[in-house]
Design an enzyme around this catalytic site. Structure first.
Site, short mmCIF file in Angstrom:
data_model
loop_
_atom_site.label_atom_id
_atom_site.label_comp_id
_atom_site.label_asym_id
_atom_site.label_seq_id
_atom_site.Cartn_x
_atom_site.Cartn_y
_atom_site.Cartn_z
N ASP A 276 0.87 -1.17 0.00
CA ASP A 276 0.00 0.00 0.00
C ASP A 276 0.91 1.23 0.00
OD1 ASP A 276 -2.11 1.76 0.03
OD2 ASP A 276 -3.13 0.87 1.76
C1 BGC Z 1 -4.98 3.35 0.08
C2 BGC Z 1 -5.04 2.36 -1.06
C3 BGC Z 1 -4.88 3.08 -2.36
C4 BGC Z 1 -3.58 3.85 -2.35
C5 BGC Z 1 -3.31 4.60 -3.63
C6 BGC Z 1 -3.76 4.23 -0.01
O1 BGC Z 1 -3.80 5.24 0.93
O2 BGC Z 1 -4.99 2.68 1.31
O3 BGC Z 1 -6.26 1.67 -1.01
O4 BGC Z 1 -4.92 2.17 -3.43
O5 BGC Z 1 -3.62 4.78 -1.29
O6 BGC Z 1 -4.14 5.69 -3.77
#
Ligand code: BGC
Length: 752
Positions: A276
């Site tokens: 993530d």
């Molecule tokens: C989120 C993810 C997301 C990523 C990219 C993160 O903060 O938890 O679900 O895909 O950001 O935007």
């Protein structure tokens, strides 16, 4: 034209079908992949890796920042989105752009379709619809230049106040895993890599980057990891995103048990483990644990974006670690090979998408309408005093006055916030927002699909009045004079924060988006209206202290860009409601297993064990407001003739008939639960299958649900394996998890 063998709602694709027949990505493809597609992708990837320098390999295992942060970077023209990995032209390796895509593509100014939120999709219980949902989003990703979609959240609703509940698919592992697999297959058939996330036990937003989920092995395996297991093994996603939190003291993105023992070794995952965004915390530990890609990564040294400090563990630090021998070259080769074989296998290597295409909004709108119609849940439909028929569906010919109240129903329908949001298409946003931060907004968006206009169009001869809800006394007075009052109630939620309560937000609990107390408004209106219906737009369950005083409740979730139309279609009976709850609605917050979400204690202890979702209410004998699996219709159904049979391997087949006993056509989701033999420490029952059947009035259909042994097994934490236990199993077929008329039959299984 895409060929989907089980497309459309007429042909049901229940859980058994997904597991047995819908699980192979190559079956759902416009041009079936050759039988050796896996082998060919593997050997082509290996041949490429053999030609690469260490620097080139390292380049492929980390992103180069966040294109949509607007800070510039090495991104091709037209690429925004959440991540980008540049290609290597000398070897013909294309770059790959990624965009969030929970319920549609999250790229501003893209005119992407905002479909109903994933929790709504789950309420359809329709894998064919999930397949179409995944395919639609992928089609739009591809036309906009993205080869990977960061949608597909499968965390279970252990804590329904989680601000991302709308991005997930409820509280049951089999429902979530099945819908996830179908969605993934739909996405990857369009030559877009699917991600499923957030692996794992990332079940609340409070302290999401520092919290430690403390959970025993059996609980993990039988609840959330089972959702991931079904999603991974049946859907074959190219990417699994590991989560921010720690699991039993080890960050998820450097957790060898999760990433290597379970995901790669046991489930045979061949794709890429992607962190993530900023969830990487080390170089050597993460690489050795099984992380394959750092996101968002950076070009050099880190950059600061509000809310994020970009980490850089898989850039020069990884090259240094490989050169020093602390990360073997074989591990780096494996990371790169996984990336390349995934790109080759799912078509983005040979046919890389290019930015600049236009989204087909009419195709998007058509699916958005269909999903909203199929996923709304009729929770209550009672007869008002002096009437002989339930309040719904509304009969326009008999209505001379309708009052519509609150929820910005004159303007549009609500959507969720954070990376799972879908920016409104040009000119389609309405906002009552006070202020917004650049990355994780505090501002709700309403898409301009106004329920008010759609209701007016259904009842052209009635006087339709709108009151915005800020004056409960005026709303109640107007309601008293009208034939029917329809109150719209909203609950906004977003990534990055949990709800303080499942109570409908008020002007004190959501100061950005609410200007009045919604419960007080509904109570005031219900006290005076002749007939009152509440329409909910929400991501998590809501508490309904006023339930006994209203006649109808329609749950429409975040219903997407065609939400207003779908709500009117359902209220007036042009569409018969058929959705069922993928999540329990409790009576009060104190009925939840976790009493409070601590702001300071980062240990999140799963002390309820296996009692997740409805298993909690069943195990603790707590009556929910509405049980898991509940949903009404404008017709009625009866179940009969249940038979259950087990073969020598523990495969169980359950057959029964469902009859439409009412006077309207409708679709019934017939649910099958299993009660395991006593003494195993299991909750009273678990969902093991279902089938959605479309029935004309009077029509009856035989339903057959096949249940794989794994779905009847328990996790043996000593042997670290699934165990099918000896004994008598009850199979229960009914209309919800608490259907008083459910049928049941017993089979004996010889365990192994
Ligand atoms: C989120 C993810 C997301 C990523 C990219 C993160 O903060 O938890 O679900 O895909 O950001 O935007």
């Amino acid at each position: 034209m895409l060929t989907i063998p089980f497309a459309g709602t007429a042909i049901a694709c229940g859980v058994a079908l997904v597991v047995a027949a819908c699980g192979n990505g190559s079956e759902i493809s416009s041009s079936p992949a050759p039988v050796d597609a896996d082998a060919s992708a593997n050997s082509r990837a290996a041949a490429l890796v053999a030609q690469m320098t260490t620097a080139e390999k390292v380049q492929l295992v980390h992103g180069v920042g966040i294109p949509n942060a607007g800070l510039g970077g090495p991104y091709p023209a037209g690429v925004a989105g959440a991540g980008y990995i540049p290609g290597i032209s000398r070897l013909g390796i294309p770059g790959i752009a990624m965009a969030d895509s929970a319920g549609g593509v999250n790229v501003v100014n893209s005119n992407a379709t905002a479909l109903p939120a994933p929790v709504a999709l789950a309420a359809s219980w329709d894998p064919a619809l999930a397949n179409a949902y995944g395919a639609r989003i992928a089609t739009e990703l591809r036309v906009l230049g993205y080869g990977e979609g960061l949608g597909g959240g499968v965390n279970l609703a252990r804590e329904p106040r989680n601000g991302r509940t709308f991005e997930y698919m409820g509280e049951d592992p089999v429902l979530t895993g099945t819908m996830s697999a179908a969605r993934t297959i739909g996405t990857q058939a369009q030559k877009v890599i699917a991600t499923i996330k957030h692996y794992a036990m990332n079940d609340q937003e409070t302290n999401r980057m520092t919290s430690n989920s403390v959970v025993d092995e059996r609980t993990m395996r039988e609840t959330e990891l089972l959702a991931f297991e079904l999603g991974v093994t049946q859907g074959l996603p190219g990417s699994v995103m590991c989560s921010y939190n720690l699991v039993n003291g080890v960050y998820a993105c450097e957790n060898p048990y999760l990433l290597t023992t379970v995901l790669k070794n046991e489930w045979g995952f061949k794709g890429v483990v992607q962190s993530d965004w900023t969830a990487t915390h080390s170089t050597v530990a993460a690489a050795l644990a099984g992380l394959d890609e750092e996101e968002p990564g950076d070009v050099s040294g880190g950059a600061s974006i509000p809310g994020f400090t970009l980490t850089s563990y898989f850039n020069s630090k990884l090259a240094d670690a490989v050169n020093a021998g602390s990360v073997p070259m074989a591990r780096l080769n494996d990371m790169v090979e996984r990336k390349l074989r995934t790109m080759i296998r799912w078509g983005v290597f040979d046919a890389p998408p290019t930015p600049g295409g236009a989204v087909d909004q009419s195709a998007g709108n058509a699916l958005a309408l269909q999903v909203a119609q199929q996923s709304s849940v009729l929770l209550k439909n009672a007869v008002a005093g002096g009437d002989t028929q339930p309040v719904l569906p509304l009969n326009a010919a008999r209505l001379s006055s309708i009052v519509v109240i609150g929820g910005h129903a004159d303007a549009g329908v609500l959507s969720g916030g954070g990376s799972g949001a879908v920016p409104a298409a040009a000119g389609n946003a309405v906002s009552g927002c006070v202020s917004a931060s650049p990355l994780l907004s505090t501002c709700a968006t309403w898409y301009k699909s106004a329920p008010l206009a759609a209701i007016e169009a259904k009842a052209p001869n009635a006087t339709v009045t709108f009151l915005d809800g800020t004056n409960p006394a005026a709303a109640a007075t107007a309601a008293a004079k009208a034939d029917v009052a329809i109150v719209f109630a909203t609950q906004w939620e977003t990534e990055g924060a949990d709800l303080p309560s499942l109570s409908l937000p008020s002007n004190t609990t959501d100061t950005f988006n609410q200007s009045y107390d919604q419960n007080a408004l509904i109570t005031a209106v219900a006290a005076q209206a002749k007939r009152v219906i509440v329409v909910l737009e929400n991501g998590s369950p809501v508490l309904m202290p006023w339930l006994g005083n209203v006649h109808g409740v329609l749950e429409s979730w975040y219903p997407g860009v065609q939400g207003g139309q779908a709500i009117a279609d359902l209220l007036f009976g042009d569409v018969n409601p058929s959705g069922k709850l993928p999540i329990t609605f409790p009576v009060q917050d104190s009925d939840l297993p976790q009493q409070t979400i601590s702001a300071t204690d980062t240990a999140v202890t799963y002390s309820e064990g296996l009692l997740m979702g409805y298993r909690w209410y069943d195990g603790k004998q707590i009556a929910p407001l509405f049980p898991f699996g509940h949903g009404l219709s404008y017709t009625s159904y009866s179940y009969s003739g249940l038979n259950a049979h087990a073969d020598g391997s523990g495969n169980v087949t359950v057959t029964f008939s469902v009859r439409n006993t009412g006077s309207r056509a409708g679709s019934e989701i017939a649910e099958v639960y299993a009660a395991l033999p006593a003494g195993l420490g299991e909750p009273p029952k678990r969902l093991v299958g279902w089938q959605k059947v479309a029935l004309q009035p009077g029509q009856s259909q035989q339903v057959s649900v096949s249940i794989a042994p794994k779905l009847l097994s328990t996790w043996d934490a000593t042997a670290h394996a699934w165990k099918l236990n000896n004994g008598a199993y009850q199979l229960i077929a009914g209309a919800s998890s608490r259907d008083p008329n459910a049928l049941s039959a017993s089979v004996t299984i010889a365990g192994h």
